[in-house]
Design an enzyme around this catalytic site. Structure first.
Site, PDB file in Angstrom:
ATOM      1  N   GLU A  22       0.818  -1.216   0.000  1.00  0.00           N
ATOM      2  CA  GLU A  22       0.000   0.000   0.000  1.00  0.00           C
ATOM      3  C   GLU A  22       0.852   1.267   0.000  1.00  0.00           C
ATOM      4  O   GLU A  22       0.508   2.258  -0.654  1.00  0.00           O
ATOM      5  CB  GLU A  22      -0.938  -0.009   1.210  1.00  0.00           C
ATOM      6  N   ILE A  23       1.964   1.263   0.747  1.00  0.00           N
ATOM      7  CA  ILE A  23       2.831   2.443   0.761  1.00  0.00           C
ATOM      8  C   ILE A  23       3.421   2.667  -0.627  1.00  0.00           C
ATOM      9  O   ILE A  23       3.452   3.791  -1.141  1.00  0.00           O
ATOM     10  CB  ILE A  23       3.944   2.284   1.816  1.00  0.00           C
ATOM     11  N   ASP A 248       0.277  52.412  12.114  1.00  0.00           N
ATOM     12  CA  ASP A 248       0.567  53.066  13.393  1.00  0.00           C
ATOM     13  C   ASP A 248       1.336  52.122  14.308  1.00  0.00           C
ATOM     14  O   ASP A 248       1.640  50.988  13.941  1.00  0.00           O
ATOM     15  CB  ASP A 248      -0.720  53.566  14.061  1.00  0.00           C
ATOM     16  N   LYS A 270       0.804  56.955  16.814  1.00  0.00           N
ATOM     17  CA  LYS A 270       0.202  57.878  17.776  1.00  0.00           C
ATOM     18  C   LYS A 270       0.251  57.261  19.168  1.00  0.00           C
ATOM     19  O   LYS A 270       0.134  56.055  19.337  1.00  0.00           O
ATOM     20  CB  LYS A 270      -1.252  58.174  17.402  1.00  0.00           C
ATOM     21  N   GLY A 411      -1.047  42.680  24.806  1.00  0.00           N
ATOM     22  CA  GLY A 411      -1.860  41.474  24.689  1.00  0.00           C
ATOM     23  C   GLY A 411      -1.625  40.687  23.418  1.00  0.00           C
ATOM     24  O   GLY A 411      -1.413  41.244  22.351  1.00  0.00           O
TER      25      GLY A 411
END
Length: 467
Positions: A22-23, A248, A270, A411
């Protein structure tokens, strides 16, 4: 870089696959899809191999492996469940200078097979160099979910139009804008996905006949609270298509690295009480850049419509008839609370949440009686300098002095720091925090000890040394 990623042209090239299970079957599919002239050697084969052989798609060579099978082969893959056979294949391949891959044994391989996302002719290969194949597979699955199935058709279309585009547009900038419009054309992509060739052709002609845009456009993009992984997919697409990015200080460096390299970057940072660039001047920058015909992204931390003054900037553009659009972002309240283990609402603690600016206009008084009511969560943006006043007003209007509070600094980033205490301590706690910080007030803060999951501490040594 342990491996050089290359894409091999295997059409009609003689290749050998050793193994019939199968592989090996999975490897055979890849080689056949690439057009290889494939010979498969094994003592026994799965039914699928016999079916392929009956259709003339490959040749079966039954029996034990021998070095003679490598004659005139371009590459070989060993995919048996016998270690000694795989080792012999590798040894013989090395002696004959044939590229060899041994499945699940990168030390015995002159090349390795990556995880593949196939949107031919677009191909994406993901590899961990054999160190973490499961991780590579998971990354492939994520990319599979993001990349639409019709991407290949779009790439084929682009290839067929290259010469026409080169003749039609005289300068590189015009060509680039055409290609960006073509590949970002949602309706065209849908036409290709639906196999509606006639409609797709009409849409392409409209792109060619479209007159050069005298005026540019502005896209207001929310960058989220800090973690680059929280930037939306659409936001990422916009910053990678921008001619100019106006940003910003709340936009993280990690997000700025995602901006298109040749885009102009204009910093308009700012801080509370100190405006590096006045808001009116920012409005004019957006206006002027758009009037030059540029695609402008106004990149803002969090969500641009939640205390981001996005509405004010768009009003200026609307008054000047400048086209604009908005890509929302994850607001700081949501991101910071989630990364702090503080749910903003909870059946036992809060049935509503209020987002409040700590810098309201001087004549815009807050309804402190309503804010001090129970069963709700308060989130104050830009409230550090007003923390003592917030404490005083809430207690004066009936909120218990012992109400839990949290200040979330930086955060969602690796520098996140959470300071907890009671409302009666808020003014003092704020002196320990730096901007940008968010203030969360309410009994939901008490859940942090149980629900906190995010560690902001970066490892002091490489993970490889910890193992």
């Amino acid at each position: 870089m342990d491996y050089l990623p290359i894409f091999c042209q295997l059409q009609h090239k003689a290749c050998l696959l050793v193994g019939g299970g199968e592989i090996a079957e999975r490897k055979a599919r890849l080689l056949l899809d690439a057009g290889a002239a494939l010979t498969v050697n094994a003592c026994s084969f799965t039914p699928q191999f016999h079916e392929w052989a009956a259709l003339g798609r490959l040749t079966l060579a039954a029996g034990e492996f021998s070095a003679e099978l490598l004659a005139e082969k371009w590459l070989v893959i060993a995919a048996t469940d016998r270690v000694e056979v795989n080792a012999l294949v590798y040894q013989c391949a090395n002696q004959q200078r044939v590229f060899c891959n041994v499945v699940d044994d990168p030390k015995r391989a002159s090349f390795i097979m990556p995880s593949i996302i196939d949107r031919s002719p677009i191909m994406v290969a993901v590899s961990s160099g054999g160190k973490a194949p499961v991780l590579a597979r998971l990354l492939r699955e994520k990319l599979e979910a993001v990349l639409p199935q019709h991407l290949g058709k779009l790439a084929q279309l682009g290839g067929s139009l290259r010469q026409r585009v080169k003749k039609h547009f005289s300068d590189i900038g015009s060509r680039r804008r055409f290609w960006e419009k073509l590949f970002a054309h949602d309706r065209l992509a849908q036409s290709l996905a639906n196999n509606d060739v006639a409609l797709a052709e009409r849409q392409i002609e409209q792109l060619f006949s479209h007159q050069p845009q005298e005026c540019g456009e502005v896209v207001l993009v929310g960058a989220g609270p800090g973690d680059a992984g929280l930037l939306t997919l659409k936001g990422l697409q916009q910053i990678q298509q921008a001619d100019v990015v106006v940003y910003d200080r709340l936009v993280s460096d990690e997000i700025m690295t995602l901006v298109r390299r040749d885009a102009e970057r204009i910093f308009v940072g700012k801080r509370a009480g100190h405006h590096c660039v006045p808001q009116e001047q920012i409005n004019q920058i957006l206006l002027q850049q758009a009037q030059l015909g540029k695609r402008v992204v106004r990149l803002k931390g969090g969500d641009p419509f939640i205390f981001g003054r996005g509405g004010e900037e768009l009003e200026t553009l609307a008054d000047a008839n400048i086209p604009f659009s908005v890509v929302p972002g994850i607001t700081a309240a949501s991101g910071c609370s989630a990364y702090s283990g503080i749910p903003l609402t909870h059946r036992d603690h809060a049935q509503s949440v209020r987002l409040v600016t700590g810098h309201a206009k001087s004549d815009g008084g807050l309804d402190w009686s309503t804010l001090a009511a129970g069963q709700q969560t308060l989130v104050f943006y830009m409230g550090l300098t007003q923390a003592a006043d917030i404490q005083r007003q809430l207690i004066a209007h009936g909120m218990p002095a012992a109400t839990p509070v949290a200040l979330v600094e930086n955060g969602t980033s690796c520098r996140q720091r959470v300071i907890e205490g009671e409302l009666s301590q808020l003014g003092t706690l704020a002196l320990q925090a730096a901007s940008p910080s968010l203030i969360i007030v309410g009994s939901v803060v008490s859940l942090r000890s149980k629900l906190n999951w995010f560690s902001s501490q970066e490892p002091s040594q490489p993970l490889a040394q910890m193992a």
